[in-house]
Design a protein around this motif. Structure first.
Motif, PDB file in Angstrom:
ATOM      1  N   LYS A 154       0.969  -1.137  -0.152  1.00 37.41           N
ATOM      2  CA  LYS A 154       0.110  -0.072   0.026  1.00 37.41           C
ATOM      3  C   LYS A 154       0.906   1.241  -0.221  1.00 37.41           C
ATOM      4  CE  LYS A 154      -3.715  -2.343   2.363  1.00 37.41           C
ATOM      5  NZ  LYS A 154      -4.478  -2.483   3.386  1.00 37.41           N
ATOM      6  N   ASN A 155       0.291   2.378  -0.271  1.00 35.52           N
ATOM      7  CA  ASN A 155       0.786   3.646  -0.217  1.00 35.52           C
ATOM      8  C   ASN A 155       1.963   3.574  -1.349  1.00 35.52           C
ATOM      9  OD1 ASN A 155      -0.753   4.431   1.853  1.00 35.52           O
ATOM     10  ND2 ASN A 155       0.542   3.702   3.492  1.00 35.52           N
ATOM     11  N   GLN A 156       2.189   3.199  -2.424  1.00 32.59           N
ATOM     12  CA  GLN A 156       2.964   3.246  -3.202  1.00 32.59           C
ATOM     13  C   GLN A 156       2.569   4.359  -4.474  1.00 32.59           C
ATOM     14  OE1 GLN A 156       2.942  -0.506  -5.093  1.00 32.59           O
ATOM     15  NE2 GLN A 156       4.916  -1.007  -4.419  1.00 32.59           N
ATOM     16  N   SER A 157       3.537   5.031  -4.876  1.00 35.33           N
ATOM     17  CA  SER A 157       3.428   6.210  -5.761  1.00 35.33           C
ATOM     18  C   SER A 157       2.934   5.329  -7.228  1.00 35.33           C
ATOM     19  CB  SER A 157       4.624   6.814  -6.286  1.00 35.33           C
ATOM     20  OG  SER A 157       5.780   6.088  -6.953  1.00 35.33           O
ATOM     21  N   PRO A 158       2.507   6.103  -8.262  1.00 35.62           N
ATOM     22  CA  PRO A 158       2.011   5.580  -9.635  1.00 35.62           C
ATOM     23  C   PRO A 158       3.081   5.040 -10.169  1.00 35.62           C
ATOM     24  CG  PRO A 158       0.789   7.628  -9.152  1.00 35.62           C
ATOM     25  CD  PRO A 158       1.942   7.508  -8.099  1.00 35.62           C
ATOM     26  N   GLU A 159       4.275   5.557 -10.013  1.00 35.69           N
ATOM     27  CA  GLU A 159       5.627   5.273 -10.820  1.00 35.69           C
ATOM     28  C   GLU A 159       5.854   3.838 -10.273  1.00 35.69           C
ATOM     29  OE1 GLU A 159       5.368   8.032  -9.130  1.00 35.69           O
ATOM     30  OE2 GLU A 159       4.999   9.503 -11.158  1.00 35.69           O
ATOM     31  N   ALA A 160       5.863   3.562  -8.814  1.00 36.11           N
ATOM     32  CA  ALA A 160       6.096   2.385  -8.382  1.00 36.11           C
ATOM     33  C   ALA A 160       5.262   1.161  -8.732  1.00 36.11           C
ATOM     34  CB  ALA A 160       6.303   2.599  -6.801  1.00 36.11           C
ATOM     35  N   ARG A 161       3.741   1.681  -8.773  1.00 36.49           N
ATOM     36  CA  ARG A 161       2.865   0.499  -9.027  1.00 36.49           C
ATOM     37  C   ARG A 161       3.091   0.022 -10.498  1.00 36.49           C
ATOM     38  NH1 ARG A 161      -1.572   0.557  -5.518  1.00 36.49           N
ATOM     39  NH2 ARG A 161      -1.337   2.417  -4.050  1.00 36.49           N
ATOM     40  N   THR A 162       3.326   1.079 -11.476  1.00 43.52           N
ATOM     41  CA  THR A 162       3.574   0.705 -13.072  1.00 43.52           C
ATOM     42  C   THR A 162       4.798  -0.018 -12.998  1.00 43.52           C
ATOM     43  OG1 THR A 162       2.648   2.722 -13.580  1.00 43.52           O
ATOM     44  CG2 THR A 162       4.090   1.827 -15.188  1.00 43.52           C
ATOM     45  N   ASP A 163       5.886   0.186 -12.490  1.00 44.14           N
ATOM     46  CA  ASP A 163       6.965  -0.563 -12.245  1.00 44.14           C
ATOM     47  C   ASP A 163       6.928  -1.979 -11.704  1.00 44.14           C
ATOM     48  OD1 ASP A 163       9.867  -0.846 -12.918  1.00 44.14           O
ATOM     49  OD2 ASP A 163      10.242  -1.100 -10.693  1.00 44.14           O
ATOM     50  N   ALA A 164       6.116  -2.092 -10.748  1.00 44.38           N
ATOM     51  CA  ALA A 164       5.744  -3.304 -10.131  1.00 44.38           C
ATOM     52  C   ALA A 164       4.911  -4.302 -11.151  1.00 44.38           C
ATOM     53  CB  ALA A 164       5.186  -3.177  -8.778  1.00 44.38           C
ATOM     54  N   ILE A 165       4.050  -3.658 -11.923  1.00 44.88           N
ATOM     55  CA  ILE A 165       3.079  -4.542 -12.977  1.00 44.88           C
ATOM     56  C   ILE A 165       4.131  -4.673 -14.221  1.00 44.88           C
ATOM     57  CG2 ILE A 165       1.404  -4.069 -14.507  1.00 44.88           C
ATOM     58  CD1 ILE A 165       0.477  -4.928 -11.869  1.00 44.88           C
ATOM     59  N   THR A 166       4.966  -3.818 -14.536  1.00 43.11           N
ATOM     60  CA  THR A 166       5.891  -3.952 -15.636  1.00 43.11           C
ATOM     61  C   THR A 166       6.659  -5.419 -15.403  1.00 43.11           C
ATOM     62  OG1 THR A 166       5.745  -1.841 -16.415  1.00 43.11           O
ATOM     63  CG2 THR A 166       7.372  -3.081 -17.308  1.00 43.11           C
ATOM     64  N   LYS A 167       7.215  -5.484 -14.318  1.00 42.23           N
ATOM     65  CA  LYS A 167       8.148  -6.415 -13.739  1.00 42.23           C
ATOM     66  C   LYS A 167       7.382  -7.823 -13.722  1.00 42.23           C
ATOM     67  CE  LYS A 167      11.695  -3.828 -11.575  1.00 42.23           C
ATOM     68  NZ  LYS A 167      12.238  -3.234 -10.352  1.00 42.23           N
ATOM     69  N   THR A 168       6.120  -7.715 -13.201  1.00 39.47           N
ATOM     70  CA  THR A 168       5.283  -8.833 -12.867  1.00 39.47           C
ATOM     71  C   THR A 168       4.847  -9.347 -14.445  1.00 39.47           C
ATOM     72  OG1 THR A 168       4.414  -8.043 -11.003  1.00 39.47           O
ATOM     73  CG2 THR A 168       3.072  -9.884 -11.977  1.00 39.47           C
ATOM     74  N   VAL A 169       4.290  -8.654 -15.012  1.00 36.40           N
ATOM     75  CA  VAL A 169       3.867  -9.316 -16.552  1.00 36.40           C
ATOM     76  C   VAL A 169       5.175  -9.723 -17.196  1.00 36.40           C
ATOM     77  CG1 VAL A 169       3.020  -8.367 -18.732  1.00 36.40           C
ATOM     78  CG2 VAL A 169       1.858  -7.754 -16.771  1.00 36.40           C
ATOM     79  N   ALA A 170       6.291  -9.163 -17.213  1.00 37.17           N
ATOM     80  CA  ALA A 170       7.423  -9.695 -17.902  1.00 37.17           C
ATOM     81  C   ALA A 170       7.777 -10.946 -17.219  1.00 37.17           C
ATOM     82  CB  ALA A 170       8.594  -8.565 -17.642  1.00 37.17           C
ATOM     83  N   ASP A 171       7.732 -11.222 -16.121  1.00 38.44           N
ATOM     84  CA  ASP A 171       7.906 -12.484 -15.462  1.00 38.44           C
ATOM     85  C   ASP A 171       6.901 -13.522 -15.900  1.00 38.44           C
ATOM     86  OD1 ASP A 171      10.388 -11.561 -13.976  1.00 38.44           O
ATOM     87  OD2 ASP A 171       9.257 -11.702 -12.085  1.00 38.44           O
TER      88      ASP A 171
END
Length: 181
Positions: A154-171
């Motif tokens: 929780k409490n992540q910036s939009p950039e951090a959320r985008t980065d997390a999703i990008t890495k998850t989808v790549a995995d």
């Protein structure tokens, strides 16, 4: 103190890292798949009330999947022309982490008794799972599925959320198309 916090954060992230899970139809010829489109009613936000699964998160996931598949040489096309259709699902589950450890041992000789001091702590947290499905459009059959789960922060910036999703989808898509050996 700062070093302790950094070490704890690194251990926490390592403990939360999960490897993706894949399954696929061994009879499918993945070399024939050159174009993709999204299933018409694909939606992450359908049937969920978790605030982290929102239209904003849905856009991030779609963008990440589009980018990954395009980088693999596939082309986004109209649904009637696509070789495969992409669908996705997300879920959020609450988990409980319980730690019990002995904090000390004591013995008294002037009167009877000895014992352990035991401390138990519990933490409740949310785990999200993202599933990406690849469906052969001609046969309307699921030919590949990838999933990954991880602790939601929780409490992540939009950039951090985008980065997390990008890495998850790549995995998740790192095994698409599967290497059939």
């Amino acid at each position: 103190m700062k070093n302790l916090l950094i070490a704890t954060a690194v251990l926490f992230l390592a403990a939360c890292a999960k490897t993706p899970d894949w399954d696929y139809d061994k009879s499918a010829d993945f070399s024939n798949y050159k174009t993709f489109a999204w299933v018409q009613d694909a939606s992450l936000t359908k049937n969920t009330t978790n605030y982290q699964i929102s239209p904003l998160m849905e856009k991030r996931v779609r963008d990440a999947v589009n980018t990954e598949l395009t980088n693999m040489g596939m082309q986004l096309s109209e649904i009637t022309q696509a070789d495969v259709l992409i669908n996705y699902h997300a879920s959020v589950d609450t988990k409980i982490d319980v730690d019990t450890f002995n904090t000390g041992y004591s013995a008294r000789w002037n009167y009877w008794g000895m014992g352990y001091n035991t401390q138990t702590t519990t933490r409740e947290y949310e785990v999200g799972t993202l599933i990406v499905d690849v469906v052969d459009r001609a046969s309307n059959q699921l030919v590949w599925r990838g999933a990954k789960e991880g602790r939601l922060r929780k409490n992540q910036s939009p950039e951090a959320r985008t980065d997390a999703i990008t890495k998850t989808v790549a995995d998740i898509l790192s095994n698409f198309p599967p290497d059939k050996q």
